[in-house]
Design a protein around this motif. Sequence first.
Motif, mmCIF file in Angstrom:
data_model
loop_
_atom_site.group_PDB
_atom_site.id
_atom_site.type_symbol
_atom_site.label_atom_id
_atom_site.label_comp_id
_atom_site.label_asym_id
_atom_site.label_seq_id
_atom_site.Cartn_x
_atom_site.Cartn_y
_atom_site.Cartn_z
ATOM 1 N N LEU A 90 48.802 46.059 49.288
ATOM 2 C CA LEU A 90 48.004 46.718 50.325
ATOM 3 C C LEU A 90 47.491 48.095 49.921
ATOM 4 O O LEU A 90 46.579 48.618 50.554
ATOM 5 N N LEU A 91 48.052 48.689 48.896
ATOM 6 C CA LEU A 91 47.738 50.078 48.571
ATOM 7 C C LEU A 91 46.345 50.192 47.951
ATOM 8 O O LEU A 91 45.836 49.252 47.338
ATOM 9 N N PRO A 92 45.690 51.355 48.086
ATOM 10 C CA PRO A 92 44.318 51.512 47.595
ATOM 11 C C PRO A 92 44.209 51.230 46.096
ATOM 12 O O PRO A 92 45.017 51.720 45.304
ATOM 13 N N GLY A 93 43.212 50.439 45.734
ATOM 14 C CA GLY A 93 42.936 50.180 44.327
ATOM 15 C C GLY A 93 43.738 49.081 43.691
ATOM 16 O O GLY A 93 43.417 48.631 42.596
ATOM 17 N N ALA A 94 44.822 48.622 44.348
ATOM 18 C CA ALA A 94 45.697 47.618 43.752
ATOM 19 C C ALA A 94 45.133 46.224 44.010
ATOM 20 O O ALA A 94 44.966 45.810 45.157
ATOM 21 N N ASN A 95 44.860 45.505 42.953
ATOM 22 C CA ASN A 95 44.349 44.142 43.025
ATOM 23 C C ASN A 95 45.367 43.229 42.366
ATOM 24 O O ASN A 95 45.509 43.220 41.141
ATOM 25 N N VAL A 96 46.107 42.475 43.174
ATOM 26 C CA VAL A 96 47.198 41.642 42.678
ATOM 27 C C VAL A 96 46.750 40.184 42.670
ATOM 28 O O VAL A 96 46.345 39.644 43.702
ATOM 29 N N SER A 97 46.803 39.571 41.496
ATOM 30 C CA SER A 97 46.500 38.148 41.354
ATOM 31 C C SER A 97 47.811 37.419 41.136
ATOM 32 O O SER A 97 48.415 37.515 40.070
ATOM 33 N N SER A 98 48.264 36.723 42.157
ATOM 34 C CA SER A 98 49.557 36.062 42.094
ATOM 35 C C SER A 98 49.372 34.559 42.196
ATOM 36 O O SER A 98 48.711 34.055 43.103
ATOM 37 N N SER A 99 49.954 33.836 41.246
ATOM 38 C CA SER A 99 49.884 32.379 41.263
ATOM 39 C C SER A 99 51.089 31.742 41.924
ATOM 40 O O SER A 99 51.158 30.520 42.026
ATOM 41 N N ASP A 100 52.033 32.555 42.376
ATOM 42 C CA ASP A 100 53.313 32.055 42.870
ATOM 43 C C ASP A 100 53.678 32.825 44.137
ATOM 44 O O ASP A 100 53.801 34.047 44.092
ATOM 45 N N PRO A 101 53.857 32.166 45.281
ATOM 46 C CA PRO A 101 54.151 32.916 46.510
ATOM 47 C C PRO A 101 55.454 33.694 46.452
ATOM 48 O O PRO A 101 55.611 34.686 47.165
ATOM 49 N N SER A 105 57.114 33.486 38.917
ATOM 50 C CA SER A 105 56.405 33.138 37.696
ATOM 51 C C SER A 105 55.809 34.373 37.044
ATOM 52 O O SER A 105 55.426 35.338 37.711
ATOM 53 N N ALA A 106 55.707 34.324 35.704
ATOM 54 C CA ALA A 106 55.050 35.401 34.973
ATOM 55 C C ALA A 106 53.537 35.275 35.017
ATOM 56 O O ALA A 106 52.828 36.151 34.509
ATOM 57 N N THR A 107 53.022 34.205 35.624
ATOM 58 C CA THR A 107 51.578 34.002 35.712
ATOM 59 C C THR A 107 51.028 34.827 36.867
ATOM 60 O O THR A 107 50.767 34.324 37.958
ATOM 61 N N SER A 108 50.895 36.111 36.638
ATOM 62 C CA SER A 108 50.398 37.020 37.667
ATOM 63 C C SER A 108 49.773 38.224 36.988
ATOM 64 O O SER A 108 49.893 38.403 35.777
ATOM 65 N N SER A 109 49.096 39.051 37.790
ATOM 66 C CA SER A 109 48.405 40.194 37.208
ATOM 67 C C SER A 109 48.245 41.293 38.250
ATOM 68 O O SER A 109 48.180 41.039 39.443
ATOM 69 N N LEU A 110 48.179 42.537 37.763
ATOM 70 C CA LEU A 110 47.863 43.695 38.586
ATOM 71 C C LEU A 110 46.771 44.490 37.895
ATOM 72 O O LEU A 110 46.882 44.801 36.698
ATOM 73 N N THR A 111 45.689 44.773 38.599
ATOM 74 C CA THR A 111 44.703 45.733 38.119
ATOM 75 C C THR A 111 44.643 46.892 39.105
ATOM 76 O O THR A 111 44.937 46.728 40.296
ATOM 77 N N LEU A 112 44.263 48.059 38.608
ATOM 78 C CA LEU A 112 44.227 49.275 39.410
ATOM 79 C C LEU A 112 42.932 50.006 39.099
ATOM 80 O O LEU A 112 42.689 50.384 37.944
ATOM 81 N N HIS A 727 42.013 28.196 49.592
ATOM 82 C CA HIS A 727 41.976 27.584 48.269
ATOM 83 C C HIS A 727 41.011 28.408 47.414
ATOM 84 O O HIS A 727 39.795 28.194 47.441
ATOM 85 N N VAL A 728 41.548 29.352 46.660
ATOM 86 C CA VAL A 728 40.703 30.319 45.943
ATOM 87 C C VAL A 728 41.254 30.558 44.542
ATOM 88 O O VAL A 728 42.425 30.289 44.251
ATOM 89 N N LEU A 729 40.407 31.087 43.695
ATOM 90 C CA LEU A 729 40.824 31.689 42.438
ATOM 91 C C LEU A 729 41.111 33.159 42.726
ATOM 92 O O LEU A 729 40.262 33.876 43.250
ATOM 93 N N SER A 730 42.335 33.602 42.403
ATOM 94 C CA SER A 730 42.766 34.928 42.837
ATOM 95 C C SER A 730 42.515 36.025 41.808
ATOM 96 O O SER A 730 42.673 37.210 42.121
ATOM 97 N N SER A 761 48.056 31.466 45.182
ATOM 98 C CA SER A 761 49.235 30.719 45.618
ATOM 99 C C SER A 761 49.041 30.112 46.998
ATOM 100 O O SER A 761 48.218 30.570 47.794
ATOM 101 N N GLY A 762 49.814 29.086 47.292
ATOM 102 C CA GLY A 762 49.761 28.417 48.586
ATOM 103 C C GLY A 762 50.612 29.112 49.629
ATOM 104 O O GLY A 762 51.318 30.093 49.364
ATOM 105 N N ARG A 763 50.560 28.587 50.841
ATOM 106 C CA ARG A 763 51.319 29.152 51.962
ATOM 107 C C ARG A 763 52.806 28.828 51.800
ATOM 108 O O ARG A 763 53.182 27.756 51.341
#
Length: 773
Positions: A90-101, A105-112, A727-730, A761-763
């Motif tokens: 939720l914080l400003p500038g943080a873009n989290v791409s998570s493949s696992d709810p 999993s290590a299949t995730s990313s953070l950009t700032l 159903h999106v590409l995160s 990730s799914g619900r």
Amino acid sequence: MTQTSQQTDARARRWRSLAMGGICLATAGLPFGARAAEADGSATAITVIGHPDPEGLLPTQTEPKSVSAIATAFIEKQAPTLNAFQLVNLLPGANVSSSDPYGLSATSSLTLRGLGQDEIGVLMEGAPQNDIGYYVAYPAQFADAENVQQVVLSQGAVDIDSPVVNGAGGLLSLHLDDPHRTFGVTIDGSLGSYNERRVFARVDSGEIGNTGLRAFVSYSNNRADNWRGAGYDLRQHVDAKIEKEWGDGNRASLAFSYNEAKTSTYPSPALADWQAYGRSYNYDSGYTGGDTAYWRFYRSPFRNEYVSAPVHLVLSDRLTLDSTLYLQFGYGNSPYGTQLTTTGNTLGTETLTQPIALPGAVDGTATVLGNFTGQQFRGGDVARLTYAAGAHTLSGGLWFDYGSDHDVESFTAVDGNGNPLDEWGHTAQAIHTADGRLLAALDERTTTVIKGFFLADRIALTPRLTLEAGFKGVDVLHNGINYLPGPQSGVHFDSFAALPRAALHYQIDKRSQLFADVTTNFRAPDEYTLYNTYYRGAPSGQGTSALRNEYSISGEIGYRYVGPNLSGTIAAFHYNFRNRQLATIANVDGALINTTLNAGHQTSYGLDGEIDWRPIEGLSFYASGEYLHARLGDDLPVAGDLLPTAGKHAVSSPDWQFGLGGTYDDKRLFGSFALKYVDRQYSTFMNDESIAGYATLDLSVGVHLAGLIDRNRTDVRLNVINLTNPHVLSGVQQITTNALDTVGRGGTTIAGSAPTYYIGSGRAFVVTLARQF
């Protein structure tokens, strides 16, 4: 040796499961900001009388830079499985791409602010968590959420003492809870979607006799099925901390953390794969002979230990000493499925004349487990002296870091059911050549030595106006050995970065602040850029020590208001990059090879803002937003030509992001929501492919049962992760230079290659019962 595209795809993910970060205590941080003021007691006190923030999303800040944070009040309302990246979404500038709810999993990313996680420094209690070789951090290995007191996100300026060499994108700092002063036991149990089962137990000793020592130790065990496709994740984790305080402010601590996990890698589709298969783009649930896409081949085991020993000593009423020693040990494997043949193999550039023994081979071909293993050690120390003299608070210190990283790509036999002989990829169990050598596509050992020094002065120009100035120098040395036969043996890289900075802070009144800063940061080339890579006996990637440090100059100016019922911050920022380093895939003679490109200049500017409104006691609303304008400044050299990229959008840099959260807590019922929107993201330098914007929504509701059962704290809560289930590409997993064939400035046609993406990730539903004794 013969290799398939499965191996090439795995190369893009090789280090996602090999985190070798460390845990130690925040007392080692050099105070370039509000903490400097605390050293001499001259910080302006801010007292807020009104409704306290029950959300923990906008703790009061006084630092002369953009900084956001989440605290215990917010963390304890979230699903206990969430990792640190997910918590700061939720914080400003943080873009989290998570493949696992569940954040396993290590299949995730953070950009700032559009900068990738290999450019974001990550600290746990003051010690670096980024991988020593590739600079990426792996949040699934951090401390359990129940033991995290606060997560601080500095979007731009990195503290001058921060022991990181990749801080151009900002800094994420985790602070652990202190051992409690009285004896107590905390137990959590969670059940959720996809057979999620988690237990957590923590014991606090309270004060041990009359020693002044107190400690805690915790253990957690987490298991969940993959939310899409076959497979499951396992995680065991131990956190422990012992500390002692004495005299007037003296403090010493010893922290230990152990993490062992076996987690799944989710396949990352190209856009065409996503359009054809959607969420069905998964590894195979069953094994048949010759199948290299069986899910067990993509399950990563890893084991890490962290030790830290911070000390804070008050030497006099003016002089303090801080020193934090940290140690890290780690081993892990990021495997994949591939095939080998008994003949026609190579070792580096050497052609093997004798056939190799392949258990289970049919007509000379066998399916095997390809291993990407890493064994790392890292040790270091950050030490500083702080001296208060009138209007000045002087700080100076040294940082030393030594790391050893041995990376091997080997192959292990599998049985007829697809079970690897050794999923950990130990060389003793791996396939060898006829003359007894390890059959490897990669075998390299790198020693990294980092030496740094820093000086800073905080000057109270008036009771309300402070000026801070500092200088940091960092030298990064890589020495390595390439053990594969070929033209390359030893590698060497040495660089020095000079990092001046300055900041102003003006306390307008008890509620309002102005701040401004100019900061320099750098990112040293990672060790993998140094080494040759080989494919079928020929060099497929040329190692180089010619890459320069990425260097950035950033500036911020902002306003911060801390009121009784309303708080907020708004900041304008600007970045200018030289030698922008971007990891990508290059097409070399038909083979897709991981490489790092010098993208030249980049300019970014924008606005960050966040606001927290507390209309009545127990109710809080939070909103954040960012506008980002990020553009490439140069054409990109590719295949002997120039790709016309000047003026294009920077990759993974959405123009707009918005967050909205709210919390209610009346001491009996509580709940929260978190809504995040991320705008379109480009995935190529040519901007010829992108993913659409998307939104996610998390909810929680709960009941405090203390007083109904007994007086002990007892909470029951339901967390819903990704309620709307879009159903999106995160996010972008692997960028490329261009997706479509493009004519370069020189008239040649530059072949395109497809980027890959994270599937959102799914619900998931999680019910947690937490009780203290």
